[in-house]
Design an enzyme around this catalytic site. Sequence first.
Site, PDB file in Angstrom:
ATOM      1  N   ASP A   1       0.882  -1.172   0.000  1.00 43.71           N
ATOM      2  CA  ASP A   1       0.000   0.000   0.000  1.00 43.71           C
ATOM      3  C   ASP A   1       0.921   1.224   0.000  1.00 43.71           C
ATOM      4  O   ASP A   1       2.143   1.091   0.118  1.00 43.71           O
ATOM      5  CB  ASP A   1      -0.882  -0.021   1.265  1.00 43.71           C
ATOM      6  CG  ASP A   1      -1.788   1.197   1.362  1.00 43.71           C
ATOM      7  OD1 ASP A   1      -2.384   1.572   0.333  1.00 43.71           O
ATOM      8  OD2 ASP A   1      -1.878   1.806   2.448  1.00 43.71           O
ATOM      9  N   SER A   2       0.313   2.405  -0.068  1.00 42.99           N
ATOM     10  CA  SER A   2       1.124   3.617   0.031  1.00 42.99           C
ATOM     11  C   SER A   2       1.592   3.830   1.479  1.00 42.99           C
ATOM     12  O   SER A   2       2.589   4.500   1.706  1.00 42.99           O
ATOM     13  CB  SER A   2       0.310   4.823  -0.429  1.00 42.99           C
ATOM     14  OG  SER A   2      -0.833   4.972   0.393  1.00 42.99           O
TER      15      SER A   2
ATOM     16  N   CYS B   1      -4.276  -1.753  -1.889  1.00 41.15           N
ATOM     17  CA  CYS B   1      -4.454  -0.331  -2.177  1.00 41.15           C
ATOM     18  C   CYS B   1      -5.470  -0.215  -3.308  1.00 41.15           C
ATOM     19  O   CYS B   1      -5.258  -0.773  -4.395  1.00 41.15           O
ATOM     20  CB  CYS B   1      -3.107   0.257  -2.587  1.00 41.15           C
ATOM     21  SG  CYS B   1      -3.204   1.922  -3.250  1.00 41.15           S
TER      22      CYS B   1
ATOM     23  N   GLU C   1      -2.591   9.211   8.212  1.00 42.38           N
ATOM     24  CA  GLU C   1      -1.132   9.074   8.274  1.00 42.38           C
ATOM     25  C   GLU C   1      -0.518  10.032   9.297  1.00 42.38           C
ATOM     26  O   GLU C   1       0.569   9.794   9.799  1.00 42.38           O
ATOM     27  CB  GLU C   1      -0.514   9.289   6.881  1.00 42.38           C
ATOM     28  CG  GLU C   1      -0.831   8.171   5.876  1.00 42.38           C
ATOM     29  CD  GLU C   1      -0.026   6.881   6.098  1.00 42.38           C
ATOM     30  OE1 GLU C   1       1.007   6.928   6.789  1.00 42.38           O
ATOM     31  OE2 GLU C   1      -0.467   5.827   5.574  1.00 42.38           O
TER      32      GLU C   1
ATOM     33  N   CYS D   1     -11.019   2.676   0.094  1.00 45.23           N
ATOM     34  CA  CYS D   1      -9.587   2.960   0.303  1.00 45.23           C
ATOM     35  C   CYS D   1      -9.212   2.152   1.531  1.00 45.23           C
ATOM     36  O   CYS D   1      -9.940   2.173   2.537  1.00 45.23           O
ATOM     37  CB  CYS D   1      -9.374   4.446   0.556  1.00 45.23           C
ATOM     38  SG  CYS D   1      -7.711   4.860   1.125  1.00 45.23           S
TER      39      CYS D   1
ATOM     40  N   HIS E   1      -7.149   2.599   3.742  1.00 43.98           N
ATOM     41  CA  HIS E   1      -6.938   3.378   4.967  1.00 43.98           C
ATOM     42  C   HIS E   1      -8.242   3.572   5.765  1.00 43.98           C
ATOM     43  O   HIS E   1      -8.210   3.748   6.975  1.00 43.98           O
ATOM     44  CB  HIS E   1      -6.410   4.783   4.626  1.00 43.98           C
ATOM     45  CG  HIS E   1      -4.941   4.861   4.358  1.00 43.98           C
ATOM     46  ND1 HIS E   1      -4.377   4.394   3.201  1.00 43.98           N
ATOM     47  CD2 HIS E   1      -3.922   5.362   5.113  1.00 43.98           C
ATOM     48  CE1 HIS E   1      -3.070   4.627   3.241  1.00 43.98           C
ATOM     49  NE2 HIS E   1      -2.771   5.207   4.384  1.00 43.98           N
TER      50      HIS E   1
HETATM   51  N1  DGL Z   1      -4.744   3.058   0.838  1.00 47.14           N
HETATM   52  C1  DGL Z   1      -4.724   3.409  -0.521  1.00 47.14           C
HETATM   53  C2  DGL Z   1      -5.995   3.111  -1.247  1.00 47.14           C
HETATM   54  O1  DGL Z   1      -6.657   2.154  -0.904  1.00 47.14           O
HETATM   55  C3  DGL Z   1      -3.968   4.615  -0.966  1.00 47.14           C
HETATM   56  C4  DGL Z   1      -4.254   5.904  -0.340  1.00 47.14           C
HETATM   57  C5  DGL Z   1      -3.384   7.025  -0.801  1.00 47.14           C
HETATM   58  O2  DGL Z   1      -2.153   6.915  -0.713  1.00 47.14           O
HETATM   59  O3  DGL Z   1      -3.938   8.032  -1.263  1.00 47.14           O
HETATM   60  O4  DGL Z   1      -6.358   3.749  -2.204  1.00 47.14           O
END
Ligand code: DGL
Length: 276
Positions: free
Chosen positions: A10-11, A73, A150, A182, A184
């Site tokens: 993931d990011s 992600c 984050e 997402c 996150h």
């Molecule tokens: N967690 C990621 C997603 O599901 C990336 C979020 C990001 O870096 O903007 O899209």
Amino acid sequence: MTTDTIGVFDSGVGGLTVLRELYRQLPSESILYFGDTARLPYGNRSGAEILQFVREILHWMTLQGVKMVIVACNTSSALALETVRSEFNVPILGVILPGARAAVSIGKRIGVIATPATAASNAYRHAIQEIDPTVQVWQVGCPAFVPLIEQNRINDAYTYEVAKEYLAPLLQQQIDTLIYGCTHYPHLAPVLRAILPRSIRTVDPAVYVAAAAAQELDLLGLRSTSPAQPTRFCVSGDPDRFAQLSVQWLGCTPLVEQVCLPVSVPFQQVPLESLE
Ligand code: DGL
């Protein structure tokens, strides 16, 4: 050389929501986790940038010998998965199709909260309406969420206000189901649930991608037969920062390594004397 390890990336800390499900559903699997923290958020980047990053990560993961990759992600799944699948000799799973399938099985009016890039790609709308064209889909890009998570600002009053604003158009459409589009966002579940009426069901695609991974491993005969090794955590940014932020979800402080991408293997392998 192939190892008995699943690569998950993931990011940042979003992929930990997928990791948590893998621990629950596939406790014998060893995992290599990568967070591209030096380059997050992905959700405000162009498709070309995201594709480039995903290629670099997959290249590095295949060098580590992973037997399967889970793109934990949504942004990468939406913008790069289809292209990279045929470029690498390893099974690659994304989160969007499992999430879309699960949502269609429970709702008819589906809301999706996602990064701006995922929302603009229409990946969820396409996936859902390919399964059932009668289902209605509303997508909202939520650019503030990933930076807030984050920065560990989940419990700020500001985060609650922003969440109310993002959810308002979906509540106005009287959605019956909300996809956390997402990885996150499940970290925000307590905040989101406090705003959503109880009748709205939430879908966390992490649950379903872990189930899909189990199925795929069985199909390919790749299930681990020995106990899991401790997860190896790698990031492109500050390892201590990632460790400190992650402890609330992992329940312990992980050991985190820093990795510099892109890795150019042929260059690194040339011994110095052969250059003279
Ligand atoms: N967690 C990621 C997603 O599901 C990336 C979020 C990001 O870096 O903007 O899209």
